[in-house]
Enzyme design. Structure first.
Site, PDB file in Angstrom:
ATOM      1  N   ASP A  36     -13.777  21.293  49.632  1.00  0.00           N
ATOM      2  CA  ASP A  36     -14.483  19.911  49.703  1.00  0.00           C
ATOM      3  C   ASP A  36     -14.171  19.139  48.371  1.00  0.00           C
ATOM      4  O   ASP A  36     -14.614  17.822  48.277  1.00  0.00           O
ATOM      5  CB  ASP A  36     -16.104  20.204  49.468  1.00  0.00           C
ATOM      6  CG  ASP A  36     -16.606  20.459  50.853  1.00  0.00           C
ATOM      7  OD1 ASP A  36     -15.742  20.752  51.710  1.00  0.00           O
ATOM      8  OD2 ASP A  36     -17.778  20.672  51.074  1.00  0.00           O
ATOM      9  N   ASP A 287      -4.957 -29.671  59.015  1.00  0.00           N
ATOM     10  CA  ASP A 287      -3.932 -28.646  59.467  1.00  0.00           C
ATOM     11  C   ASP A 287      -4.845 -27.327  60.044  1.00  0.00           C
ATOM     12  O   ASP A 287      -4.539 -26.222  60.620  1.00  0.00           O
ATOM     13  CB  ASP A 287      -3.358 -28.098  58.169  1.00  0.00           C
ATOM     14  CG  ASP A 287      -4.068 -27.551  57.065  1.00  0.00           C
ATOM     15  OD1 ASP A 287      -4.653 -28.409  56.528  1.00  0.00           O
ATOM     16  OD2 ASP A 287      -4.301 -26.382  56.840  1.00  0.00           O
TER      17      ASP A 287
END
Lengths: 555, 431
Positions: A36, A287
């Site tokens: 772990d 744009d």
């Protein structure tokens, strides 16, 4: 049992580690088996922290199970205290230790350590990382600030005249998605309002700091997944109001400023006029016209998914075609928002389900996690990452917040740039065999490509489909097997093999010409050309046929 | 933490001539569990799928160890145990069957499925060997279903590969008694290394060479009393035992790391096959020559540098032996999760009795020793590397030593380069 290829969230004790690691002067003793400890690398490698997380693991092994794992825990806790001398200790169990039921809280109490010990019970077989972080933060706040809670009914003393309004910033943790930069951006925003940040927690806070949380005038909850629970307790206990608007996007940031200004009793104007905001103008500049109605699929934690859907629709003019989250705790909010956008809410932590839903929605842009980035890559759809789970790329060296006005600028850049590439490709690469955008580059996993090819309605098959939305594996469905993938190889055997109503054959130079068309529109071009030829009884397609067909279909 | 240091820190008698000096510790072990092996095993056996039966932690570990999602469609997954599975075991078995159905339906290309046990599945005593039998009955012969444990309570990092290969051994066909003897090379090697060794064995006249694991699960080699095996990795205790139970004989040898290790390893096979000295020298000379030449440069950078190993893959002893004897580095402490005395006998003899070894771990105490020793280089896991760099130490991630082709003559210099690079980098960076 749940079949899981990838997980969106770690186990709940990793959430606790994110809180502990963000804080100072706190140590977490975790009853956990060997292995772990992998969780350390999340912090040291992904976030590149220069210190180990303040976590001691008991790392018990099989041979300990027959003996006394409880004693092992007590030794670990005692030695951790002696070595690190924290102001407070957090104790708990990971999934395996939960099964052996050693009660770390009780064992730690028995040690009679001279500092507060906060036990956190995080049911590993029900809950996940964000819940673990939230619960841990809540328990820490409750235990450490609890002693200063006034008796119920005590009215909150008004702020002394002339004193600056003060708030706490709650929620930023270690391993959070841009928490570091959000914190700086929001602090800057509050400074412009003349609001002082009393404390930030858990980020950088000590246990002693948490004890003083009740002193501020109000709380700002930056990440509800982590801090809403604690903030609600602070509201009940200290009468501290809380700001719950998450300032992601221009509109949300403006609402956030208004909300803070109201609670603080200050003028919102100085913070609203931010000269560094460019997103609103960029979105209006011509744009950006091509952004209109772009189909976006949004998936992430609840906070970021909700914010992204809003920014996408209101600030970029996109159309949300999918909205989902792995944060089950916030399912209601996601459902409400999905209703507003007219889409089915997707509440799941099943990666396979998300993958299927993204493929079905045929988006032109995916705003998701690192896992949706993979899904999008396979489908040939651009993607921007908006949420944890985090990847090393989500900790950029540069300043890159998601929140505030600068965050809105960042969102514009990160979401639009992947599309820009699509546009460039469309305009410049139309008749050029791009070295990156060839069909062999995208599908690295054949099994899935085959699967997606079976999809009855891929984007490229729809006449109105925008080229960029075509899945990478899409060329095949309407063409004979193998053709879409290897047209040149198929060509030699092709001409003579074709007979009767079969598709017309392709001349070598026509095959070569076809290959100059970007792969994501090539299948459509092939299909259209063949259809055009068949309708006119042309049995052999030449370069001329391609352009005749192109002219025909572009009418 | 250094719990259970009831046996304390015992330093072996250094005076006893052949007995190495070993610090034995039990405390916090900063190591991966055996599930991590899936990351390379699933690339090696190309039609195998690894289904971890475990918790969300297991899934998160494998995902994180794999570098967070490198493979869009991996051949590994986790059946995550949930609360309702814990209620009763019959239920958990039915759930597992359902998950396997879904998985195999999705991946018809899979020929070998490993059910991989984890800490939670071990603790709740979910019997995966029975589950594998049950599922095999349904899916054989299309899919072979085996099981092993990669749990942290039973395996440390590379021991997961050991458990996996040991699970393959009973599935290996029996070698016909009349067949001439054969050589089995045991342990995952990069394909390129495997091919080099195959050529070298052929040149030595050792023709019947098999590798375990094979690249395709259908190509499991045969084993029997005529099988001699060479371990290519130092962490294969269970696999060796299982092979010996099938009648195979282990050829004692050092591990094929560096010139000396590779030569000793090849010689063990050559001797067993009665290859004469002249032929052996002729076959190995070009590789030895190339390696020596290539090692000259890293040797310049590494000679005399002091190196400290935190325990990780069990490769530490052969690596330290190579670095000490061929590169001139000075091992300060060589930590290993487990020292298999028999399999490491040749290595320990070469390393000599003066090198400080440590077995097991108490990470805090080991960090204290490391800081006190101020080595020039620290070999450690990913959880420790950046923090130690931040303290001013130069580190080499140990996991890279498992993922990189390092065995054989032609990889000896690559291996040395892995150690040289962090030091070179330090000298380059001036900001």
């Amino acid at each position: 049992m749940q079949l899981t290829l990838w997980t969106y969230e770690g186990p709940p004790h990793v959430g606790a580690m994110r809180v502990a690691t963000a804080m100072q002067g706190l140590h977490y003793v975790l009853h956990a088996p060997q292995g772990d400890t992998y969780a350390d690398l999340l912090f040291t490698m992904i976030e590149r922290r220069d210190r180990r997380p303040p976590v001691t693991y008991t790392t018990f092994q099989a041979r300990d199970l027959g003996g006394d794992t409880a004693e092992l825990f007590k030794d670990a806790a005692r030695e951790a205290w002696e070595r690190f001398r924290p102001q407070a200790m957090l104790v708990g169990a990971s999934c395996t230790a939960e099964l052996i039921q050693d009660d770390p809280g009780g064992l730690a109490r028995a040690l009679d350590l001279p500092v507060p010990v906060v036990p956190v019970e995080l049911p590993a077989y029900q809950k996940k990382e964000n819940w673990g972080a939230s619960e841990t933060f809540y328990q820490l706040v409750r235990v450490l600030a609890g002693p200063s809670v006034p008796p119920p009914g005590t009215p909150r003393a008004p702020r002394p005249a002339g004193a600056r309004p003060r708030c706490n910033l709650l929620g930023p943790t270690a391993l959070g998605f841009r928490h570091r930069d959000d914190l700086r951006e929001v602090t800057r925003l509050l400074e412009r309002l003349g609001v002082e940040v009393a404390l930030v927690a858990p980020w950088g806070a000590t246990p002693a700091d948490l004890a003083r949380l009740g002193e501020a005038d109000f709380n700002v909850v930056l990440y509800p997944e982590i801090a809403a629970l604690a903030a609600r307790w602070l509201q009940r206990s200290f009468g501290q109001p809380m700001v719950t608007t998450v300032p992601i996007g221009v509109n949300a940031t403006r609402e956030f400023v208004a909300e803070v200004a109201r609670l603080a009793g200050v003028d919102p104007a100085p913070a609203l006029a931010d000269e560094s905001l460019r997103q609103t103008w960029y979105s209006r500049s011509v744009d950006s016209t091509y952004l209109t109605g772009k189909r976006v699929f949004v998936f992430g934690d609840a906070t970021h998914a909700l914010a992204a859907a809003r920014v996408a629709t209101e600030e970029l003019g996109f159309t949300v075609v999918g909205l989902g989250s792995y944060s089950r705790e916030f399912a209601r909010e996601i459902r409400d928002a999905a209703k507003r956008y007219g889409v089915e809410p997707l509440i799941t932590d099943d990666y396979l389900e998300v993958e299927a839903k993204v493929a079905a929605a045929q988006p032109e842009l995916v705003l998701g996690t690192q896992m949706e980035r993979h899904i999008a890559k396979r489908l040939g759809v651009p993607c921007a990452v908006i949420s944890a789970p985090v990847h090393v790329q989500d900790f950029p060296a540069r300043y890159s917040p998601q929140m505030g006005f600068e965050g809105a600028n960042v969102l514009f850049d990160t979401w639009v740039h992947p599309l820009m590439m699509g546009l460039e490709e469309h305009l410049l690469g139309m008749f050029r065999d791009d070295f990156e955008f060839h069909e062999g580059a995208a599908p690295s996993h054949l099994a899935n490509v085959v699967e997606f090819r079976r999809d009855p309605a891929p984007a490229a098959a729809r006449p109105d489909a925008t080229p960029i939305a075509a899945p990478a594996g899409a060329p095949a469905p309407a063409t004979p097997a193998g053709r879409g993938a290897t047209p040149v190889a198929a060509a030699p055997g092709g001409p003579d093999a074709v007979a009767g109503d079969g598709p017309p054959s392709w001349a070598d130079d026509a095959e070569k010409e076809l290959r100059k068309i970007p792969f994501f529109v090539r299948a459509k071009a092939r299909r259209n050309t063949e259809k055009f030829a068949q309708e006119r009884g042309v049995t052999r397609i030449t370069v001329e046929t391609i352009y005749d067909a192109k002219a025909h279909f572009s009418r | 933490m250094s719990t259970a240091t009831t046996q304390g820190t015992s330093v072996g008698a250094a005076a006893a001539c052949a007995e190495p000096r070993v610090i034995r510790e039990r405390g916090q072990r900063e190591v991966f569990c055996g599930l991590t092996g899936i990351v390379w095993l699933h690339r090696k056996i190309q039609d195998a799928f690894f289904l971890v039966v475990g918790s969300r932690t297991c899934a998160h570990l494998v995902q994180s160890a794999a570098g967070v999602m490198i493979f869009a469609e991996p051949r590994f997954a986790t059946a995550i145990i949930e609360d309702r599975d814990l209620a009763g075991l019959a239920d958990a078995n039915a759930e597992l069957d359902r998950v396997v159905d879904r998985l195999l339906e999705r991946r018809p290309d899979i020929r070998l499925l490993f059910l991989v046990g984890s800490c939670p599945s071990e603790v709740i005593k979910l019997d995966l060997s029975r589950a594998a039998q049950r599922l095999s009955a349904r899916f054989a012969p299309q899919v072979r279903i085996l099981n092993y444990s990669g749990s942290g309570i039973e395996t440390t990092f590379t021991q997961g590969e050991d458990a996996c290969l040991a699970a393959l051994v009973p599935a290996m066909p029996a070698a016909p008694a009349l067949l001439p003897r054969s050589l089995l090379v045991v342990g995952c090697l990069a394909d390129v290394v495997e091919d080099q060794f195959r050529r070298q064995f052929a040149a030595l006249g050792v023709d019947a060479v098999d590798f375990l694991p094979p690249r395709r699960s259908g190509a499991l080699p045969a084993v029997g009393p005529g099988t001699s095996f060479l371990l290519a990795q130092p962490f294969l205790a269970e696999t060796a035992r299982a092979l010996e139970e099938r009648g195979a004989t282990r050829l004692p040898a050092p591990f094929p790391i560096g010139v000396e290790g590779t030569t000793g390893w090849l010689r063990a096979a050559a001797d067993a096959w009665g290859v004469d000295a002249a032929r052996f020298a002729a076959v190995t000379a070009p590789g030895i020559e190339r390696a020596r030449r290539a090692l000259a440069r890293p040797r310049e950078q590494l000679e005399g540098k002091r190196i400290f190993f935190f325990p990780d893959s069990q490769l530490e002893v052969p690596l330290a032996r190579f670095l000490a004897r061929e590169i001139g580095m000075v091992p300060v402490e060589v930590g290993s999760p487990y020292l298999h005395r028999a399999h490491l006998a040749a290595e320990l003899a070469l390393l000599g009795p003066d090198v400080q070894l440590s077995e097991g771990q108490d990470v805090e105490r080991q960090l204290d020793r490391c800081r006190a020793a101020r080595p020039d280089m620290v070999v450690c896991g990913l959880g420790l590397a950046n923090p130690l760099e931040a303290e001013g130490m130069t580190t080499k991630w140990s996991i890279e030593l498992v993922f990189t082709p390092i065995q054989g003559y032609d990889q000896a210099a690559d291996l040395a380069e892995l150690f040289a690079r962090p030091l070179v980098r330090r000298t380059r960076l001036v900001a």
